[in-house]
Design an enzyme around this catalytic site. Structure first.
Site, PDB file in Angstrom:
ATOM      1  N   GLY A  89       0.875  -1.169   0.000  1.00  0.00           N
ATOM      2  CA  GLY A  89       0.000   0.000   0.000  1.00  0.00           C
ATOM      3  C   GLY A  89       0.904   1.208   0.000  1.00  0.00           C
ATOM      4  O   GLY A  89       2.126   1.069   0.065  1.00  0.00           O
ATOM      5  N   GLY A 125       8.481   6.192   6.131  1.00  0.00           N
ATOM      6  CA  GLY A 125       7.542   7.054   5.405  1.00  0.00           C
ATOM      7  C   GLY A 125       8.210   8.159   4.605  1.00  0.00           C
ATOM      8  O   GLY A 125       7.535   8.988   3.998  1.00  0.00           O
ATOM      9  N   ARG A 175       3.963  13.903  -7.543  1.00  0.00           N
ATOM     10  CA  ARG A 175       3.967  13.167  -8.801  1.00  0.00           C
ATOM     11  C   ARG A 175       2.544  13.141  -9.329  1.00  0.00           C
ATOM     12  O   ARG A 175       1.610  12.932  -8.545  1.00  0.00           O
ATOM     13  CB  ARG A 175       4.467  11.759  -8.468  1.00  0.00           C
ATOM     14  CG  ARG A 175       4.407  10.763  -9.571  1.00  0.00           C
ATOM     15  CD  ARG A 175       5.103   9.490  -9.137  1.00  0.00           C
ATOM     16  NE  ARG A 175       4.208   8.588  -8.406  1.00  0.00           N
ATOM     17  CZ  ARG A 175       4.579   7.438  -7.870  1.00  0.00           C
ATOM     18  NH1 ARG A 175       5.834   7.050  -7.935  1.00  0.00           N
ATOM     19  NH2 ARG A 175       3.715   6.669  -7.248  1.00  0.00           N
ATOM     20  N   ASP A 253       3.071  -4.431  -8.015  1.00  0.00           N
ATOM     21  CA  ASP A 253       2.573  -3.201  -7.392  1.00  0.00           C
ATOM     22  C   ASP A 253       3.198  -1.967  -8.044  1.00  0.00           C
ATOM     23  O   ASP A 253       2.803  -0.851  -7.740  1.00  0.00           O
ATOM     24  CB  ASP A 253       2.871  -3.194  -5.884  1.00  0.00           C
ATOM     25  CG  ASP A 253       4.340  -3.418  -5.571  1.00  0.00           C
ATOM     26  OD1 ASP A 253       4.905  -4.409  -6.046  1.00  0.00           O
ATOM     27  OD2 ASP A 253       4.939  -2.583  -4.870  1.00  0.00           O
ATOM     28  N   ASN A 254       4.168  -2.186  -8.919  1.00  0.00           N
ATOM     29  CA  ASN A 254       4.759  -1.057  -9.638  1.00  0.00           C
ATOM     30  C   ASN A 254       4.295  -1.022 -11.087  1.00  0.00           C
ATOM     31  O   ASN A 254       4.913  -0.376 -11.936  1.00  0.00           O
ATOM     32  CB  ASN A 254       6.288  -1.142  -9.593  1.00  0.00           C
ATOM     33  CG  ASN A 254       6.837  -0.876  -8.198  1.00  0.00           C
ATOM     34  OD1 ASN A 254       6.154  -0.273  -7.364  1.00  0.00           O
ATOM     35  ND2 ASN A 254       8.038  -1.328  -7.926  1.00  0.00           N
ATOM     36  N   ASP A 263       6.879   4.285 -10.694  1.00  0.00           N
ATOM     37  CA  ASP A 263       7.719   3.989  -9.531  1.00  0.00           C
ATOM     38  C   ASP A 263       9.179   3.744  -9.909  1.00  0.00           C
ATOM     39  O   ASP A 263       9.645   2.613  -9.967  1.00  0.00           O
ATOM     40  CB  ASP A 263       7.167   2.777  -8.754  1.00  0.00           C
ATOM     41  CG  ASP A 263       6.347   3.247  -7.558  1.00  0.00           C
ATOM     42  OD1 ASP A 263       6.080   4.459  -7.453  1.00  0.00           O
ATOM     43  OD2 ASP A 263       5.972   2.399  -6.732  1.00  0.00           O
TER      44      ASP A 263
HETATM   45  P1  AMP Z   1       8.888   0.455  -3.709  1.00  0.00           P
HETATM   46  O1  AMP Z   1       9.984  -0.528  -3.664  1.00  0.00           O
HETATM   47  O2  AMP Z   1       9.338   1.899  -3.597  1.00  0.00           O
HETATM   48  O3  AMP Z   1       7.964   0.258  -4.862  1.00  0.00           O
HETATM   49  O4  AMP Z   1       8.031   0.231  -2.386  1.00  0.00           O
HETATM   50  C1  AMP Z   1       7.417  -0.988  -2.041  1.00  0.00           C
HETATM   51  C2  AMP Z   1       6.514  -0.782  -0.847  1.00  0.00           C
HETATM   52  O5  AMP Z   1       7.255  -0.337   0.275  1.00  0.00           O
HETATM   53  C3  AMP Z   1       5.408   0.230  -1.057  1.00  0.00           C
HETATM   54  O6  AMP Z   1       4.300  -0.236  -0.325  1.00  0.00           O
HETATM   55  C4  AMP Z   1       6.003   1.480  -0.454  1.00  0.00           C
HETATM   56  O7  AMP Z   1       5.032   2.394  -0.056  1.00  0.00           O
HETATM   57  C5  AMP Z   1       6.772   0.918   0.732  1.00  0.00           C
HETATM   58  N1  AMP Z   1       7.911   1.746   1.128  1.00  0.00           N
HETATM   59  C6  AMP Z   1       9.078   1.937   0.454  1.00  0.00           C
HETATM   60  N2  AMP Z   1       9.899   2.742   1.151  1.00  0.00           N
HETATM   61  C7  AMP Z   1       9.253   3.086   2.282  1.00  0.00           C
HETATM   62  C8  AMP Z   1       9.583   3.914   3.393  1.00  0.00           C
HETATM   63  N3  AMP Z   1      10.737   4.534   3.515  1.00  0.00           N
HETATM   64  N4  AMP Z   1       8.652   4.016   4.381  1.00  0.00           N
HETATM   65  C9  AMP Z   1       7.468   3.379   4.304  1.00  0.00           C
HETATM   66  N5  AMP Z   1       7.108   2.600   3.275  1.00  0.00           N
HETATM   67  C10 AMP Z   1       7.990   2.451   2.271  1.00  0.00           C
HETATM   68 MG    MG Z   2       6.287   0.862  -5.516  1.00  0.00          MG
END
Ligand code: AMP
Ligand code: MG
Length: 486
Positions: A89, A125, A175, A253-254, A263
């Site tokens: 999410g 976050g 974005r 999810d991307n 992403d």
């Molecule tokens: P990503 O690899 O950026 O596509 O992220 C995969 C998942 O991890 C998604 O649900 C992001 O919202 C979550 N996520 C990535 N980095 C963080 C972060 N620093 N804090 C919280 N959630 C994160």
């Molecule tokens: Mg992502």
């Protein structure tokens, strides 16, 4: 800025049942904040005032909301490196609102780096300046190359420290996209909510994002929707392959439901051609290597198909999946023909294309320079192509084969050159270029970022004052190890 003066809000995502999101307020960035970049061109398209970009700083920093913003974290799940993860999410991003531009186009605004949400798991976050700059740059680079992509509207940087492999600083990015709905939204609906939710989400997505299909009878509407998503995905990935783009983290999810490139993490544009190039240094098995992207796109469509089994029967799903290969192959071969300047299809073109790739791979030839050099053969002769090869005889043999192939073309060399320049970019976002502007911005100088963005707005044009941006990477900038921490 306190009111949303004149901005037309058009909430769409919030029409969905509240199982698809959580209301979350941004957590304000701490410390000093500065506006690193404001995308005036995009803002204008969206009908926003561009006179006082600084007014947006507090929005980007999560310190203020405009009247009408009602931020939510989207819930979705997805397959990461082939494994299903139910706990995904928006973990650090929020959908701020959706607005309509003067052209009637509605876009949703995602504030990335906005603080923790119920889906943050162990994450803080936040997003760091390095990765937000990379995302901002690449969205613009892709857009101006003609490849569907989300785009950055503005980027702010804060002195708030953030721990990654080293200590970095926080930043946030607004974005925009026509939608941020992902394949993973459908996986969430199917595997956690049930058939009614899948139908609701599909109807919502069709109504807002595939309006041309909305009037079809139900038995045709869902198959047409699935087929169209498959086609868009295949088309976008064929374009990635054509320009030498590696996404790096093709988890479901991307994957955008409308086929946007989405992403940006440890992505790369190929410098020297390497079919097996892996840009994500944590992807040791090479699942998302450059030459596996087309197949991974197919696998992601299968995950989507699986999530839609309550809506479509198996034959329709199978028929939809078959579109992947056809669309991918058609898009790819047409693109490669255009890159080679071939307007009259010939049965041997595919083997010419494949042999060209083998040669580029074997001799480690710079992908962008090769095709650009080929484009300018009529005006500049073979020098720019030959000079890329240590073994000139290899170049000469290939050029001879190419020359005999284009003999059967009826376009004039001048016409061919003009057309090839429009499809073979001179300027691409090489990783070392991104790194240079990141280093500068981390030291407080945002001018190099603005200049690189300017160059990337015209990737197909000669820009003599920016010639150095087309240079081959320096030794430190080749095969850079890009961390996926962001
Ligand atoms: P990503 O690899 O950026 O596509 O992220 C995969 C998942 O991890 C998604 O649900 C992001 O919202 C979550 N996520 C990535 N980095 C963080 C972060 N620093 N804090 C919280 N959630 C994160
Ligand atoms: Mg992502």
């Amino acid at each position: 800025m306190t009111s949303s003066d004149g901005i037309k809000t058009r909430p769409r995502y919030l029409e969905l049942p509240d199982t698809f999101f959580s209301h979350v307020r941004p957590t304000p960035l701490r410390g000093d904040v500065r506006l690193v970049h404001f995308n005036g061109e995009l803002a204008r398209e969206m009908g926003l005032s561009v006179n006082t970009p600084e007014d947006w700083t507090d929005i980007g920093a999560g310190r203020a909301l405009l009247e009408g913003m009602n931020p939510v974290a989207m819930k979705y799940t997805g397959h990461q490196f082939g494994m299903y993860n139910p706990d995904l999410g928006d973990g650090r991003g929020l959908l701020l609102w959706e607005t309509e531009g003067p052209d009637g186009r509605i876009r949703d605004w995602h504030l990335k780096g906005a603080g923790q949400t119920p889906y943050s798991r162990f994450g803080d976050g936040r997003a760091v300046l390095r990765s937000t700059i990379r995302e901002y740059l690449c969205g613009e680079a892709m857009h101006h190359l003609g490849i569907p992509s989300t785009r950055g509207l503005l980027l702010v940087s804060a002195t708030e420290p953030v721990r990654r492999e080293t200590l970095e600083t926080a930043a946030a990015l607004v974005r925009v996209a026509d939608t941020h709905i992902r394949f993973g939204h459908f996986e969430y609906a199917a595997h956690h909510l049930g058939p009614e939710a899948v139908r609701t989400l599909a109807d919502h997505t069709i109504r807002h994002h595939f309006p041309g299909l909305a009037a079809l009878p139900e038995t045709e509407r869902y198959p047409a929707f699935f087929t169209e998503v498959v086609r868009r995905t295949a088309r976008t990935i064929a374009q990635w392959q054509g320009v030498g783009f590696c996404h790096g983290v093709m988890n479901s999810d991307n994957m955008s439901i409308i086929g946007d490139t989405f992403d940006y993490g440890p992505y790369a544009f190929l410098d020297e051609f390497d079919a097996r190039y892996i840009c994500n240094h944590t992807d040791q098995g090479g699942r998302y290597a450059y030459n596996r992207q087309p197949e991974i796109g197919f696998i992601n469509c299968q995950f989507l198909a699986h999530a839609l089994t309550s809506l479509l029967d198996e034959d329709d799903l199978r028929r939809g999946m078959r579109e992947y290969e056809t669309t991918y192959n058609d898009t790819f071969i047409n693109l490669m023909r255009r890159k080679l300047g071939l307007t009259e299809p010939d049965g041997n073109d595919m083997s010419l294309i494949m042999d060209t790739y083998s040669m580029l791979h074997e001799h480690g030839i710079d992908y962008t320079r090769f095709f650009r050099g080929l484009s300018t053969l009529p005006s500049q002769g073979p020098g720019p192509v030959r000079d890329l090869f240590v073994d000139r005889a290899v170049a000469d043999a290939w050029l001879e084969r190419y020359r005999s192939r284009i003999e059967s073309e009826t376009t004039s060399p001048e016409e061919r050159e003009a057309a090839m320049r429009q499809v073979n970019p001179k300027y691409i976002l090489r990783n070392y270029l991104a790194q240079n502007v990141i280093d500068a911005a981390q030291a407080g100088d945002d001018a190099p970022l603005a200049e690189l963005l300017e160059v990337l707005r015209h990737p197909y044009d000669e820009q003599p004052q920016f010639e150095h941006y087309a240079a081959l990477p320096p030794d430190w900038g080749r095969r850079m190890d890009i961390s996926c921490s962001s």
